[in-house]
Write a protein that holds these residues in place. Structure first.
Motif, PDB file in Angstrom:
ATOM      1  N   UNK A 116       0.827  -1.202   0.000  1.00  0.00           N
ATOM      2  CA  UNK A 116       0.000   0.000   0.000  1.00  0.00           C
ATOM      3  C   UNK A 116       0.854   1.241   0.000  1.00  0.00           C
ATOM      4  N   UNK A 117       0.217   2.415  -0.116  1.00  0.00           N
ATOM      5  CA  UNK A 117       0.983   3.645  -0.191  1.00  0.00           C
ATOM      6  C   UNK A 117       0.395   4.814   0.559  1.00  0.00           C
ATOM      7  N   UNK A 146       5.629  -1.729  -0.451  1.00  0.00           N
ATOM      8  CA  UNK A 146       5.461  -1.970  -1.881  1.00  0.00           C
ATOM      9  C   UNK A 146       4.233  -1.206  -2.353  1.00  0.00           C
ATOM     10  N   UNK A 147       4.458  -0.288  -3.297  1.00  0.00           N
ATOM     11  CA  UNK A 147       3.366   0.522  -3.836  1.00  0.00           C
ATOM     12  C   UNK A 147       3.302   0.340  -5.346  1.00  0.00           C
ATOM     13  N   UNK A 148       2.113   0.200  -5.885  1.00  0.00           N
ATOM     14  CA  UNK A 148       1.959  -0.213  -7.282  1.00  0.00           C
ATOM     15  C   UNK A 148       2.228   0.900  -8.297  1.00  0.00           C
ATOM     16  N   UNK A 168       2.043   8.292  -4.346  1.00  0.00           N
ATOM     17  CA  UNK A 168       1.612   7.700  -3.083  1.00  0.00           C
ATOM     18  C   UNK A 168       0.662   8.645  -2.352  1.00  0.00           C
ATOM     19  N   UNK A 169      -0.450   8.130  -1.825  1.00  0.00           N
ATOM     20  CA  UNK A 169      -1.370   8.993  -1.060  1.00  0.00           C
ATOM     21  C   UNK A 169      -0.737   9.585   0.191  1.00  0.00           C
ATOM     22  N   UNK A 213       6.142  14.187   3.510  1.00  0.00           N
ATOM     23  CA  UNK A 213       6.668  14.197   4.878  1.00  0.00           C
ATOM     24  C   UNK A 213       6.596  12.805   5.488  1.00  0.00           C
ATOM     25  N   UNK A 214       5.463  12.127   5.321  1.00  0.00           N
ATOM     26  CA  UNK A 214       5.300  10.777   5.883  1.00  0.00           C
ATOM     27  C   UNK A 214       6.247   9.789   5.194  1.00  0.00           C
ATOM     28  N   UNK A 215       6.417   9.940   3.899  1.00  0.00           N
ATOM     29  CA  UNK A 215       7.363   9.073   3.187  1.00  0.00           C
ATOM     30  C   UNK A 215       8.783   9.262   3.726  1.00  0.00           C
TER      31      UNK A 215
END
Length: 438
Positions: free
Chosen positions: A282-283, A305-307, A313-314, A318-320
């Motif tokens: 998910x993202x 893992x994000x598609x 990515x949602x 900052x969160x990433x």
């Protein structure tokens, strides 16, 4: 039958002292001097873009000026008049993409006024004084049922009670708070803050909490319509999307929402089992919260893992960055195609005219634990009309059923705590206007 994917999952990977450090407050609160210095950076714009960027329309320059003049409780009232859950929103709102992104300081210098931390300073000051800034209006004799004690439901219940209505607040869980209590990373909401904020909110009076009551099982919408003058539905999203790849039903494969809830309710983090090699599919924010907390619990290797592309990515940038700073690896343009006893196989993806498709090239990741964080859906029930899988509303939360309103994640719109608070507040005002005939 193949062997389960669980041998590497164990509790107690880290000692209690390390766990306490890992799950300490993500951002230390301001003291009085720090708040004053931060407040002095505000330009107190007349036509402040930060207000427009706030889903609850808080007068941000006003509350910051009140802090700068030594009136944090007055600042708290300014915040709470618009957002009664201002304390939690100060902790979990993506301010970096809302008010702080719109800040003139951000535009001019790339360093905004730290609005979220100032908001926390003000609201924490008021809560520490055990002060409630609002009083109930004279009783109206009207009774309203609010289903769901999450951000939307709590916001709606408080505003209705403040306006003099009697509110019965129903929730399926044993504690109020909804997402704030069960779905937020522990390092964002420490010291049982969600529960303390809910208890503080209900000091307004006129709200009777009924926990362990599920709509469609313990109570029905028809019963609520019969027994109350109005109904508000703040049900959140009860269903979790499932993986469709081979092996998705193996032991060791679970949803991230449950993992986060279990962690939030654990009295001893050293009892929580975690794998050595963890993969989160998910993202969004839930994926990041699950991945970071898996790392903080002692997982050696954690991968998201994000598609699609990482920029899509949602979860905010900052969160990433927070995830990668904690040692989480982000693999973009990958999707799961199979899970076996040793881990999972991912296929690289590409976008062709906006359509996502696999390239045929794969890689295999070692994993003993896999978390699904690919979105939640509205569980649904026999009730109001739905639109794109959620309750259809018009204006301030009116559903297709007269006398029934809805708001928060179970309706269309951004799945943000602050948006849910605004939904509940606005629906309450419309319910009040309807019941009072104005």
């Amino acid at each position: 039958m193949t062997s389960p994917l669980t041998p590497g999952i164990a509790a107690g990977r880290l000692d209690p002292e390390t766990l306490a450090q890992n799950f300490a407050d993500l951002h230390a609160p301001y003291d009085g001097h720090e708040a004053a210095v931060a407040a002095d950076r505000c330009y107190f714009c007349h036509d402040a873009p930060c207000i427009t960027a706030c889903p609850t329309d808080i007068d941000i320059p006003l509350f910051i000026r009140q802090i700068s003049t030594g009136q944090p409780q007055a600042a708290a009232r300014t915040i709470l008049e618009q957002n009664i859950l201002g304390g939690m929103c100060a902790r979990v709102c993506p301010t970096e993409t809302l008010c702080e992104e719109a800040c003139v300081r951000e535009t001019a210098e790339g360093k905004p006024v730290e609005i979220g931390r100032l908001q926390r300073y003000a609201t924490d000051t008021m809560m520490a004084a055990n002060s409630h800034p609002f009083t109930r209006a004279a009783p109206t004799g009207k009774r309203v049922a609010v289903v769901g004690a999450g951000p939307a439901g709590l916001s709606c219940a408080h505003r209705l009670a403040m306006l003099g209505h009697d509110v019965a607040l129903f929730d399926a869980k044993p504690k109020p708070g909804g997402l704030n209590e069960y779905g937020i990373a522990s390092y964002k909401s420490t010291e049982d803050f969600a529960a303390r904020e809910a208890a503080w909110l209900m000091q307004i009076g006129g709200i009777t909490l009924h926990t362990g009551r599920t709509l469609g099982q313990d109570i029905t919408l028809g019963e609520l319509q019969s027994d109350f003058d109005a109904v508000f539905l703040g049900l959140g999203l009860g269903a979790v999307n499932a993986l469709t790849c081979e092996g998705n039903d193996r032991d060791g494969v679970t949803d991230a929402v449950t993992f986060i809830a279990d962690l939030r309710q654990a009295s001893d983090l050293s009892t929580l089992p975690i794998g050595r090699d963890v993969v989160v599919i998910g993202g969004g924010m839930t994926a990041v919260d699950a991945a970071v907390q898996a790392k903080l619990l002692g997982a050696e290797n954690v991968t998201i893992s994000y598609r699609r592309k990482q920029a899509q990515m949602p979860a905010s940038r900052y969160e990433q960055d927070l995830a990668t700073s904690k040692g989480v690896r982000i693999l973009a343009n990958t999707m799961p195609v199979a899970i076996d006893a040793t881990g999972l196989t991912l296929e690289y993806t590409t976008s062709d005219g906006g359509t996502l498709k696999g390239t045929g090239e794969t890689l295999h990741l070692k994993a003993d634990q896999v978390f699904r964080a690919i979105g939640q859906t509205f569980a649904g029930f026999d009730g109001p009309e739905l639109e794109r899988g959620k309750i259809k509303v018009t204006g301030p939360g009116r559903t297709s059923i007269p006398g029934v309103w809805a708001g928060g994640d179970c309706t269309a719109g951004e799945d943000l705590t602050v948006v849910a608070v605004a939904d509940g507040r606005d629906a309450a005002m419309d319910i009040h206007a309807t019941l009072s005939g104005s």
